[in-house]
Design a protein around this motif. Sequence first.
Motif, PDB file in Angstrom:
ATOM      1  N   UNK A   1       0.674  -1.343   0.007  1.00  0.00           N
ATOM      2  CA  UNK A   1      -0.201   0.025   0.042  1.00  0.00           C
ATOM      3  C   UNK A   1       0.926   1.118  -0.058  1.00  0.00           C
ATOM      4  N   UNK A   2       1.874   1.258   0.826  1.00  0.00           N
ATOM      5  CA  UNK A   2       2.651   2.477   1.254  1.00  0.00           C
ATOM      6  C   UNK A   2       3.358   2.781  -0.270  1.00  0.00           C
ATOM      7  N   UNK A   3       3.977   1.655  -0.892  1.00  0.00           N
ATOM      8  CA  UNK A   3       4.856   1.985  -2.159  1.00  0.00           C
ATOM      9  C   UNK A   3       3.780   2.264  -3.133  1.00  0.00           C
ATOM     10  N   UNK A   4       2.612   1.837  -3.303  1.00  0.00           N
ATOM     11  CA  UNK A   4       1.526   2.163  -4.455  1.00  0.00           C
ATOM     12  C   UNK A   4       1.165   3.608  -3.982  1.00  0.00           C
ATOM     13  N   UNK A   5       0.865   3.926  -3.006  1.00  0.00           N
ATOM     14  CA  UNK A   5       0.748   5.380  -2.745  1.00  0.00           C
ATOM     15  C   UNK A   5       1.776   6.314  -3.339  1.00  0.00           C
TER      16      UNK A   5
END
Length: 150
Positions: A16-20
């Motif tokens: 999630x963090x890499x995606x955002x």
Amino acid sequence: MNDVNGSTRIPGTVSYRLGVLGAIAENRFATAIAALDLKPKHVGLLAALESAAGLSQQELATRLGVVPSLVVALADHLERLGALRRERDPSDRRRQTLVLTDDGRALLARCEQEAATLDRTLTAGLTPAQLSALDEALSLLATAAGLPPR
């Protein structure tokens, strides 16, 4: 997947963090290169041509992991900008290759400058040791995903 307080832990996952963060970085990069009449996918095609000259549209689609029709559309736009040219393969006249032009190399250099500026902005709060660790971690993740480390 809830924590002790009943709230979701999705925002704490690496995916999630890499995606955002990736979406934020891509949007900022897209804004930075919009004045050049480019989108990030155009830059990806230019970079692929720089690293492997003379690939066919089909080979580029495979390398980039996209459908061939997208490469055709990107190449059409880049050809109109004078950034690449299509050439017939002398050993196989049915095969058409894409070749980066001098204008294309200059355009790619401008995009690299924009990306470097964005990198400095995104990583301004990191120490040199943290920046080095980030670079190493990203290289390892890229390699594990079958991508070039840089």
